[in-house]
Motif scaffolding. Sequence first.
Motif, mmCIF file in Angstrom:
data_model
loop_
_atom_site.group_PDB
_atom_site.id
_atom_site.type_symbol
_atom_site.label_atom_id
_atom_site.label_comp_id
_atom_site.label_asym_id
_atom_site.label_seq_id
_atom_site.Cartn_x
_atom_site.Cartn_y
_atom_site.Cartn_z
ATOM 1 N N ARG A 67 -13.708 7.216 -1.164
ATOM 2 C CA ARG A 67 -13.105 5.999 -1.837
ATOM 3 C C ARG A 67 -13.115 6.104 -3.381
ATOM 4 O O ARG A 67 -13.966 6.650 -3.774
ATOM 5 N N GLU A 85 -8.480 4.410 8.583
ATOM 6 C CA GLU A 85 -7.070 4.754 8.760
ATOM 7 C C GLU A 85 -7.212 6.342 8.215
ATOM 8 O O GLU A 85 -6.683 7.426 8.817
ATOM 9 N N ALA A 86 -7.661 6.626 7.049
ATOM 10 C CA ALA A 86 -7.585 7.776 6.500
ATOM 11 C C ALA A 86 -8.505 8.813 7.053
ATOM 12 O O ALA A 86 -8.008 9.856 7.657
ATOM 13 N N VAL A 94 -4.712 7.135 -0.012
ATOM 14 C CA VAL A 94 -4.147 5.454 0.419
ATOM 15 C C VAL A 94 -4.322 4.643 -0.869
ATOM 16 O O VAL A 94 -5.261 4.306 -0.896
ATOM 17 N N SER A 111 -9.307 -2.330 1.323
ATOM 18 C CA SER A 111 -9.832 -2.682 2.893
ATOM 19 C C SER A 111 -10.538 -1.354 3.277
ATOM 20 O O SER A 111 -10.070 -0.353 3.528
ATOM 21 N N ARG A 147 -10.569 -0.646 6.085
ATOM 22 C CA ARG A 147 -9.636 -0.418 7.243
ATOM 23 C C ARG A 147 -9.026 0.931 6.898
ATOM 24 O O ARG A 147 -8.560 1.688 7.665
ATOM 25 N N ALA A 148 -8.714 0.892 5.387
ATOM 26 C CA ALA A 148 -7.740 2.100 4.944
ATOM 27 C C ALA A 148 -8.935 3.167 4.896
ATOM 28 O O ALA A 148 -8.273 4.257 5.155
ATOM 29 N N ASP A 149 -10.124 3.118 4.877
ATOM 30 C CA ASP A 149 -11.223 4.186 4.812
ATOM 31 C C ASP A 149 -10.860 4.703 6.385
ATOM 32 O O ASP A 149 -10.758 5.998 6.398
ATOM 33 N N ARG A 180 0.847 5.032 1.174
ATOM 34 C CA ARG A 180 0.252 6.019 1.944
ATOM 35 C C ARG A 180 0.958 7.281 1.365
ATOM 36 O O ARG A 180 1.949 7.584 1.990
ATOM 37 N N VAL A 199 0.728 -1.164 -0.025
ATOM 38 C CA VAL A 199 0.048 -0.149 -0.022
ATOM 39 C C VAL A 199 0.796 1.242 -0.043
ATOM 40 O O VAL A 199 2.016 1.191 0.666
ATOM 41 N N THR A 204 -5.269 -0.688 -1.621
ATOM 42 C CA THR A 204 -5.921 -1.496 -0.951
ATOM 43 C C THR A 204 -7.354 -1.128 -0.998
ATOM 44 O O THR A 204 -8.019 0.099 -1.090
#
Length: 425
Positions: A286, A143-144, A132, A137, A139-141, A104, A102, A135
Motif C-alpha cells: 500500500r 483484491e490486488a 488500485v 479499504s 479490501r483493495a489490498d 483499477r 476507484v 481507496t
Amino acid sequence: MGSIEALRGTRDILPEEVCYWQRLESIARDILARAAFHEIRTPIFEQTALFERSIGEATDVVGKEMYTFKDRGDRSITLRPEGTAGVVRSYIEHGLHAQGGVQRLWYLGPMFRYERPQAGRQRQFHQLGVEVLGTASPRADVEAIAVAADILKALGVKDLSLQLNSIGTSESRQQYRAALVQYLTPYKADLDEDSQDRLDRNPLRILDSKDEKTQAILEKAPSVLDFLDDDSRSRFDLVQALLTELGIAYQINTRLVRGLDYYSHTVFEIQSADLGAQATVVGGGRYDKLVTELGGPDTPAVGWAMGLERMILLLKQLAPQTKAAIDFYVVSRGDQAEQQAVIVAQNLRQQGFSVEMDLSGSAFGKQFKRADRSGASACLILGDAEAEAKTVQLKWMASGEQHVVAQADLPNYVASVRQQISAAT
RNA sequence: GCGAGCGUAGCCAAGUGGUUAAGGCAGCGGAUUGUGGUUCCGCCAUUCGAGGGUUCGAGUCCCUUCGUUCGCCCCA
C-alpha cells in the motif's frame, strides 16, 4: 568479435521463447479483465525528478541504478526503473481521480535498472503491475493480492509462498525504527558489515539481511507489528481474515520490509523456492501518501509488480511450450508452379488457414523434409504437371494419403475438410 | 560497486605447452533430376571472445579488456 552484440543485461527473446511470454500475457490479460482492471500505457522514460520523488532519494534504485541522461534539450530524463511512478503521474496529470470512484489499472512493459545481471535479473526487464487507486479499504489490498494469486494459479506455477507484513504508518515506523536501533546498537560489532552501515542509514533493511549471525541477533528484536496503531492493526487483521476466507495461504513475515520509500501498511511478496537468490516474483504493498507527494489529491492506493523474466523461468520448468503448428505447407518446383503456389497459399490464408510456403526451390525431397518438420497437417504440392493442369496435390502428412484437387476447387475442398485439418494440427 | 567461476562453429562440447583444433546436434549438398520422420556419403573453426606478453612453440601459462554465470548489495 567485431560484430555488434546486445548490451550487457539485455537480451533477445527469440521465437521459441516468445510462446511462453504470449501465454503469460494472455492469461494475465484475461484474469485482469475479469477483475475489472484496465490497462494503462505510460512512457518508458520520464523526468528524472519523478522517480527521485516517488521511489526515494536514499534508495539504491534511485541512488545508483537509474539509467539517467540528458536529452538534446538538456533535460534530465530517466528510463523508468519501475511502473508505479509513471502510472501515478499519469493519474494526476489526466485527472483520473476526477472520474470518480476507484481506478483499477494494470500495465506491462520493460523497466530499466543499472545492476550487475544475475539469475532472474537484467538491466532491461519486464514487469506486469497493478495499481488500485482511490481507496484505503483493506479490501483493495486483498483484491490486488487475489488477482496476483489468480494469475499465478492459472499459469500453474507451484511452490510459491505469500509473505505478508504490515509496516504501519510513517509515524509508527519511526517509533519502530528507534526501538530497533536501540535494540541492535549493543550488538553492532556482531552484525555483518553491510548491516553495520545500515544501522544508521536504513536500519529496517537489516531485517532482511541474509547473514546468519545477523538473523540470530534479530531473533529477539522487537517486531514491527507491536508498534502498529489501532487502525493499522485492524486493517491488517481484516486483510488476513479475508485472505483466509478466500483460501489464499500466507505467512506473516515481520522481517519483510520493502525497498521503496513509498510503502505503508500492507506489504507483501510472493516468493518461489526455485529461483535461486532472486526469489521474489511479485512484490507490492500500500502507498497511501505517494499521490499527494507527487502533487495530486489525497489518494490512498495499493499495488504490486510481477517480474516477468522470473515468471518465465518458472514456466519453463513446467510443461515445455512448443511453437504453434501450421495447417498447410506448400511445396513447389518449377517457374509456373512456384508462381501458382504463391496464389494458392495466399488464398488459403484468406480462408483462415495457417500456411507456410517453401521458398527454397530445392528438390522435392528436401521440401518434404521441411514440411515434415513444420508440423503441418497437410502438404500442397505443385510441380510442372500440376501447374500445367491447374491442379494441386494434397497430401495428408500423417497418413501419406494424397490426391489431386483442381486449384479452382481448392477453397471448397479445404472448407469441407476443415475439421480434419484443425484436428491434425 | 564487491567476490568467485567460465568464454573452442548456430547449439552441446573434447582438448590442461608440441600443431593436421576430436565428436555430437542443427544446417547445406548428394545417394533418391517429383515425394517426409530411417540409413549412408560429403561439406561446414587458417582458428579457440578481443588485445598484448612469456616461449623455439599457446586454445592450453601471464596481464589487460569485453562478455557471461553464480553470489553479495539491491530488487521484480
